[in-house]
Design a protein around this motif. Structure first.
Motif, PDB file in Angstrom:
ATOM      1  N   PRO A   1       0.819  -1.226   0.000  1.00 22.25           N
ATOM      2  CA  PRO A   1       0.000   0.000   0.000  1.00 22.25           C
ATOM      3  C   PRO A   1       0.847   1.268   0.000  1.00 22.25           C
ATOM      4  O   PRO A   1       0.523   2.237  -0.683  1.00 22.25           O
ATOM      5  CB  PRO A   1      -0.808  -0.129   1.300  1.00 22.25           C
ATOM      6  CG  PRO A   1      -0.897  -1.601   1.544  1.00 22.25           C
ATOM      7  CD  PRO A   1       0.406  -2.156   1.069  1.00 22.25           C
TER       8      PRO A   1
ATOM      9  N   SER B   1       1.021   9.288  -5.821  1.00 23.92           N
ATOM     10  CA  SER B   1       1.137  10.692  -5.411  1.00 23.92           C
ATOM     11  C   SER B   1       2.233  11.392  -6.205  1.00 23.92           C
ATOM     12  O   SER B   1       2.079  12.543  -6.619  1.00 23.92           O
ATOM     13  CB  SER B   1       1.446  10.771  -3.914  1.00 23.92           C
ATOM     14  OG  SER B   1       0.412  10.175  -3.152  1.00 23.92           O
TER      15      SER B   1
ATOM     16  N   LEU C   1       0.628   4.123  -2.866  1.00 22.99           N
ATOM     17  CA  LEU C   1       0.249   5.495  -2.521  1.00 22.99           C
ATOM     18  C   LEU C   1       1.330   6.490  -2.918  1.00 22.99           C
ATOM     19  O   LEU C   1       1.047   7.543  -3.516  1.00 22.99           O
ATOM     20  CB  LEU C   1      -0.025   5.583  -1.014  1.00 22.99           C
ATOM     21  CG  LEU C   1      -0.461   6.951  -0.474  1.00 22.99           C
ATOM     22  CD1 LEU C   1      -1.779   7.371  -1.120  1.00 22.99           C
ATOM     23  CD2 LEU C   1      -0.596   6.916   1.041  1.00 22.99           C
TER      24      LEU C   1
END
Length: 392
Positions: free
Chosen positions: A355, A363, A359
């Motif tokens: 995860p 981003s 992420l």
């Protein structure tokens, strides 16, 4: 804002091939970060499990006994008895390099170890059948042994058939009194975790014709007191040997912590290397957006002539760049997740997309769209409407 987003989607859809090629760098970069970080984490999990199976609460002690300075098994047991608050189990450990024979069958890769009656509990293993070594076996140096699952099947064709059978360790006969439950559910091979043989350490000492035991294993009563336990052993041995070069005390938990730290650093390093491709992709986004501004100079001039503010023009191009890189990021996540599962399965690792990696990479891809889209957007916003309208 909504109108700018719709125009960005329309522009991307109107130039499918160019948009895809622009996204390709983002897709590769995001997928690379996810794949590399997830595979390293999968490897880290595997190695952690391997260390855990060896006993993270264990402290290994190795001594170099000299004629003038040495520690005996009885002295080590006295130390263990005096520190029951720190230790839950202790065993001398005598390794033997030997050939195992039963009839015409021979095993040469079997790990033969002399241990105490507490070793099974220390290793958190169970018996498939029979019994483990007992204190009486240790005391009277009985010629008995406990076999691993592989040994029982390879030499005797089954676990139950092995009980009571006799095998020879370098010519000395030992009777099998128990068989350890299977440890490796996937592979059962020579030299593996099931190709083991345990015998009383007193019998092993006689087998090796060496009166001195140089290896011991302690199990700590509390993982939180590992450092204290290690210090106690070190101080005890220092009092005997007077030289820390003559002994080594190593805690499995400390080795595991060092391993995790090293693997985390490697994960960050590989993620950073893969992240470089995202920067390269950002340059690609900027170049394509500059081309887009040049192609749409007349459109920008018309919009300005109709009253569009500088911020409206800038917003349109920044959003278009961000949407392009975001779509690339989403596709990269899908590709990276699928590739991670496939590659992990091929390598025999339980690798799943991390995860954190997902992420961070997404981003970064959105951030790249905003940062590298700013310059072309600023250039478009600064265009003189009259000059823009006169461009062809």
């Amino acid at each position: 804002m909504l109108q700018s987003f719709k125009m960005a989607i329309k522009s991307i859809w109107g130039n499918k091939m160019r948009s895809f090629l622009t996204m390709l760098g983002i897709i590769i970069g995001v997928a690379s970060v996810i794949i590399l970080v997830s595979l390293v984490n999968g490897q880290m999990t595997y190695m952690t499990e391997q260390f855990a199976s060896m006993g993270t609460n264990q402290i290994n002690v190795n001594v170099s006994n000299l004629s003038s300075r040495s520690v005996t098994v009885d002295e080590m047991y006295d130390f263990y008895e005096d520190n029951q608050g720190l230790f839950s189990q202790m065993t001398p450990k005598v390794s033997i390099s030997a050939t195992i024979k039963s009839g015409t069958e021979t095993l040469t890769d079997t790990t033969v170890t002399g241990v105490s009656e507490q070793y099974l509990e220390m290793k958190d293993q169970t018996l498939d059948t029979g019994r483990f070594l007992q204190y009486s076996d240790i005391l009277s140096r009985q010629k008995v042994c406990v076999a691993g699952y592989y040994v029982a099947w390879d030499l005797f064709g089954g676990v139950d058939k092995a009980i009571g059978q006799t095998l020879k360790i370098d010519g000395t006969s030992y009777q099998i009194v128990g068989v350890i439950s299977r440890q490796d559910e996937d592979n059962m091979e020579a030299g593996g975790t099931d190709d083991v043989l345990y015998l009383p350490y007193t019998s092993a000492v006689r087998q090796t014709k060496n009166a001195n035991v140089s290896n011991y294993v302690f199990a700590t009563a509390d993982m939180d007191h590992t450092t204290e336990s290690k210090t106690a052993i070190t101080m005890f041995l220092m009092g005997i040997f007077k030289d820390d070069d003559l002994f080594r005390v190593s805690a499995m938990s400390e080795l595991l912590d060092s391993l995790n730290s090293m693997m985390s650093m490697m994960s960050m390093m590989l993620g950073g290397i893969a992240g470089i491709s995202l920067l390269v992709a950002g340059v690609g986004v900027m170049n394509i957006m500059l081309v887009s501004v040049t192609e749409r100079t007349r459109e920008i001039g018309i919009r300005k002539a109709l009253g569009a503010q500088k911020r409206n023009i800038m917003q349109q191009f920044v959003i278009e760049a961000a949407v392009t890189s975001s779509l690339g990021g989403v596709i990269g996540i899908v590709v990276g997740s699928i590739a991670t599962t496939v590659i992990g399965s091929f390598m025999g690792l339980d690798a799943t997309p991390t995860p954190g990696a997902v992420l961070i990479s997404f981003s970064v891809s959105v951030g790249i769209g905003l940062i590298f889209g700013y310059m072309p957007a600023s250039r478009a916003a600064k265009l003189n409407p009259i000059d823009a309208l006169r461009s062809e």
